[in-house]
Design a protein around this motif. Structure first.
Motif, PDB file in Angstrom:
ATOM      1  N   LYS A  16      -3.915   4.718 -82.034  1.00 26.88           N
ATOM      2  CA  LYS A  16      -2.930   4.079 -82.916  1.00 26.88           C
ATOM      3  C   LYS A  16      -2.445   2.751 -82.351  1.00 26.88           C
ATOM      4  N   ARG A  17      -2.077   2.746 -81.066  1.00 25.54           N
ATOM      5  CA  ARG A  17      -1.533   1.485 -80.528  1.00 25.54           C
ATOM      6  C   ARG A  17      -2.622   0.433 -80.352  1.00 25.54           C
ATOM      7  N   ASN A  18      -3.869   0.901 -80.105  1.00 31.96           N
ATOM      8  CA  ASN A  18      -4.964  -0.054 -79.971  1.00 31.96           C
ATOM      9  C   ASN A  18      -5.387  -0.641 -81.315  1.00 31.96           C
ATOM     10  N   ALA A  19      -4.967   0.007 -82.406  1.00 30.69           N
ATOM     11  CA  ALA A  19      -5.321  -0.483 -83.744  1.00 30.69           C
ATOM     12  C   ALA A  19      -4.353  -1.562 -84.232  1.00 30.69           C
ATOM     13  N   LEU A  20      -3.253  -1.798 -83.499  1.00 32.33           N
ATOM     14  CA  LEU A  20      -2.294  -2.823 -83.926  1.00 32.33           C
ATOM     15  C   LEU A  20      -2.940  -4.206 -83.801  1.00 32.33           C
ATOM     16  N   SER A  21      -2.600  -5.097 -84.738  1.00 38.95           N
ATOM     17  CA  SER A  21      -3.184  -6.443 -84.711  1.00 38.95           C
ATOM     18  C   SER A  21      -2.517  -7.284 -83.623  1.00 38.95           C
ATOM     19  N   ALA A  22      -3.149  -8.403 -83.296  1.00 37.42           N
ATOM     20  CA  ALA A  22      -2.585  -9.323 -82.299  1.00 37.42           C
ATOM     21  C   ALA A  22      -1.207  -9.804 -82.751  1.00 37.42           C
ATOM     22  N   ALA A  23      -1.067 -10.051 -84.058  1.00 36.49           N
ATOM     23  CA  ALA A  23       0.229 -10.527 -84.579  1.00 36.49           C
ATOM     24  C   ALA A  23       1.295  -9.433 -84.445  1.00 36.49           C
ATOM     25  N   GLN A  24       0.914  -8.193 -84.732  1.00 34.76           N
ATOM     26  CA  GLN A  24       1.864  -7.068 -84.582  1.00 34.76           C
ATOM     27  C   GLN A  24       2.263  -6.899 -83.120  1.00 34.76           C
ATOM     28  N   GLN A  25       1.296  -7.040 -82.230  1.00 32.02           N
ATOM     29  CA  GLN A  25       1.586  -6.903 -80.800  1.00 32.02           C
ATOM     30  C   GLN A  25       2.546  -8.009 -80.353  1.00 32.02           C
ATOM     31  N   LEU A  31      10.354  -8.612 -80.006  1.00 31.61           N
ATOM     32  CA  LEU A  31      11.493  -7.765 -80.391  1.00 31.61           C
ATOM     33  C   LEU A  31      11.966  -6.901 -79.224  1.00 31.61           C
ATOM     34  N   VAL A  32      11.016  -6.349 -78.492  1.00 27.72           N
ATOM     35  CA  VAL A  32      11.367  -5.498 -77.347  1.00 27.72           C
ATOM     36  C   VAL A  32      12.086  -6.328 -76.276  1.00 27.72           C
ATOM     37  N   SER A  33      11.651  -7.550 -76.089  1.00 28.97           N
ATOM     38  CA  SER A  33      12.307  -8.420 -75.106  1.00 28.97           C
ATOM     39  C   SER A  33      13.781  -8.617 -75.487  1.00 28.97           C
ATOM     40  N   GLN A  34      14.034  -8.858 -76.766  1.00 27.93           N
ATOM     41  CA  GLN A  34      15.428  -9.023 -77.222  1.00 27.93           C
ATOM     42  C   GLN A  34      16.236  -7.750 -76.977  1.00 27.93           C
ATOM     43  N   GLY A  55      -3.283  -1.584 -75.154  1.00 31.31           N
ATOM     44  CA  GLY A  55      -2.445  -1.617 -76.358  1.00 31.31           C
ATOM     45  C   GLY A  55      -0.970  -1.357 -76.127  1.00 31.31           C
ATOM     46  N   GLU A  56      -0.558  -1.252 -74.853  1.00 33.18           N
ATOM     47  CA  GLU A  56       0.864  -1.084 -74.537  1.00 33.18           C
ATOM     48  C   GLU A  56       1.630  -2.332 -74.943  1.00 33.18           C
ATOM     49  N   ILE A  57       2.935  -2.184 -75.150  1.00 32.44           N
ATOM     50  CA  ILE A  57       3.743  -3.358 -75.496  1.00 32.44           C
ATOM     51  C   ILE A  57       3.733  -4.342 -74.336  1.00 32.44           C
ATOM     52  N   ASP A  58       3.436  -5.594 -74.657  1.00 37.67           N
ATOM     53  CA  ASP A  58       3.350  -6.659 -73.665  1.00 37.67           C
ATOM     54  C   ASP A  58       4.763  -7.070 -73.225  1.00 37.67           C
ATOM     55  N   VAL A 160      13.722   3.981 -68.640  1.00 37.48           N
ATOM     56  CA  VAL A 160      13.523   3.476 -69.995  1.00 37.48           C
ATOM     57  C   VAL A 160      12.044   3.506 -70.379  1.00 37.48           C
ATOM     58  N   GLY A 161      11.732   4.174 -71.448  1.00 38.16           N
ATOM     59  CA  GLY A 161      10.369   4.159 -71.984  1.00 38.16           C
ATOM     60  C   GLY A 161      10.258   3.021 -72.988  1.00 38.16           C
ATOM     61  N   VAL A 162       9.168   2.270 -72.919  1.00 29.70           N
ATOM     62  CA  VAL A 162       8.947   1.155 -73.849  1.00 29.70           C
ATOM     63  C   VAL A 162       7.738   1.496 -74.705  1.00 29.70           C
ATOM     64  N   ALA A 163       7.910   1.471 -76.014  1.00 32.39           N
ATOM     65  CA  ALA A 163       6.819   1.937 -76.874  1.00 32.39           C
ATOM     66  C   ALA A 163       6.842   1.330 -78.267  1.00 32.39           C
ATOM     67  N   HIS A 164       5.691   1.305 -78.875  1.00 29.71           N
ATOM     68  CA  HIS A 164       5.596   0.985 -80.298  1.00 29.71           C
ATOM     69  C   HIS A 164       6.198   2.156 -81.078  1.00 29.71           C
ATOM     70  N   ASP A 165       6.715   1.874 -82.264  1.00 32.04           N
ATOM     71  CA  ASP A 165       7.283   2.950 -83.085  1.00 32.04           C
ATOM     72  C   ASP A 165       6.239   4.022 -83.421  1.00 32.04           C
ATOM     73  N   CYS A 166       4.976   3.610 -83.521  1.00 28.56           N
ATOM     74  CA  CYS A 166       3.913   4.571 -83.871  1.00 28.56           C
ATOM     75  C   CYS A 166       3.574   5.523 -82.726  1.00 28.56           C
TER      76      CYS A 166
END
Ligand code: ADP
Ligand code: MG
Length: 194
Positions: A16-25, A31-34, A55-58, A160-166
Motif C-alpha cells: 500500500k505505501r509503495n503504491a503511493l505516487s511521488a506527489a502523494q509522498q 504535512l508530517v513535518s508541520q 515507501g516510508e514517509i520521507d 512517536v510512530g510516523v506513518a501514512h494514513d493507509c
C-alpha cells in the motif's frame, strides 16, 4: 495471530505505501513535518529521525526544520550486537556509510552517540499501527530490542510512530516484546495514546 499472519499483514501494508505516487509522498512528507514541528519544544530539543526506505514517509523536510532549532539523530546498527540501534547526532557534515541492509547511516563515531534518555522524541517508521498505539515494524524487532528497558529510564523520549494514513489497521496482533507507541503522526492525524 500466527507469524504467518504478521508476515502477510506486512506484505499488504508495504504494498500500500509503495503504491503511493511521488506527489502523494511529497505532500505526506510536508504535512508530517508541520505536525511534528507543532509537537516539539520551541528549541534545544533532541529528536531521533530516520532516512526513508520502502515507501516510508520521507522525513527530509522534518530533519531540515529540526536542525534549525534543535539536534537531530539517526539510528545506526549496533556495531557489536548488530541487533540493536544506536543513535548518532546528524548534521549537514555527518560522514555517511551504508549498513548491511543497504541503508545509509552515519559512519561510526562514538563522540556523536546520544543516549535514549537524551532524546525528547523518537520518530520511528512503521509498517502498520492501530489506534491503541501498537506498532508493526519490518520484522527485525530492532526498535523493540532497543527500547526494551525504556520504561525504566528516569527520563525517556516520547515514542512517536510516523506513518501514512493507509498504514492504519483496526487491531494489530501484539507480542510480549512489542513496545507500544505514545503518539502516532500521520499527514492528517495526531493520535495520542492515553
Ligand atoms: N526485547 C527483545 N529481545 C530479544 N528479541 C526481541 C526483542 N524484541 C523483539 N525481538 C525479536 O525480534 C523479532 C521480530 O520482532 P517483531 O516484533 O516481529 O518485529 P517488528 O517489531 O520489526 O515488527 C522477534 O522474533 C523477536 O523474537
Ligand atoms: Mg515488534
Amino acid at each position: 495471530m500466527t507469524n504467518l499472519d504478521r508476515r502477510e499483514l506486512r506484505k499488504s501494508l508495504r504494498a500500500k505505501r509503495n503504491a503511493l505516487s511521488a506527489a502523494q509522498q511529497q505532500q505526506a512528507a510536508a504535512l508530517v513535518s508541520q505536525q511534528i514541528q507543532a509537537i516539539l519544544p520551541a528549541q534545544d530539543f533532541c529528536v531521533a529521525t530516520y532516512l526513508a526506505n520502502d515507501g516510508e514517509i520521507d522525513l527530509a523536510p522534518t530533519i531540515t526544520a529540526c536542525q534549525q532549532r534543535g539536534s537531530v539523530t539517526l539510528p545506526v546498527l549496533h556495531p557489536f550486537t548488530g541487533k540493536h540501534l544506536l543513535f548518532q547526532h546528524y548534521t549537514g557534515h555527518t560522514h555517511m556509510t551504508f549498513n548491511r541492509f543497504g541503508i545509509s547511516e552515519p559512519a561510526p563515531d562514538s563522540t556523536a552517540i546520544r543516549l535514549l534518555s537524551q532524546h525528547d522524541l523518537l520518530l520511528m517508521p512503521l509498517v502498520g499501527f492501530d489506534a491503541a498505539g501498537n506498532r508493526l515494524g519490518m520484522g527485525g524487532g530492532f526498535y523493540d530490542r532497543t527500547l526494551a528497558n525504556v520504561h525504566h529510564l528516569a527520563k525517556r523520549p516520547v515514542l512517536v510512530g510516523v506513518a501514512h494514513d493507509c498504514q492504519q489497521v483496526e487491531q494489530l496482533p501484539v507480542e510480549a516484546w512489542d513496545i507500544p507507541l505514545d503518539l502516532i503522526v500521520t499527514p492528517t492525524q495526531i493520535i495520542r495514546i492515553s
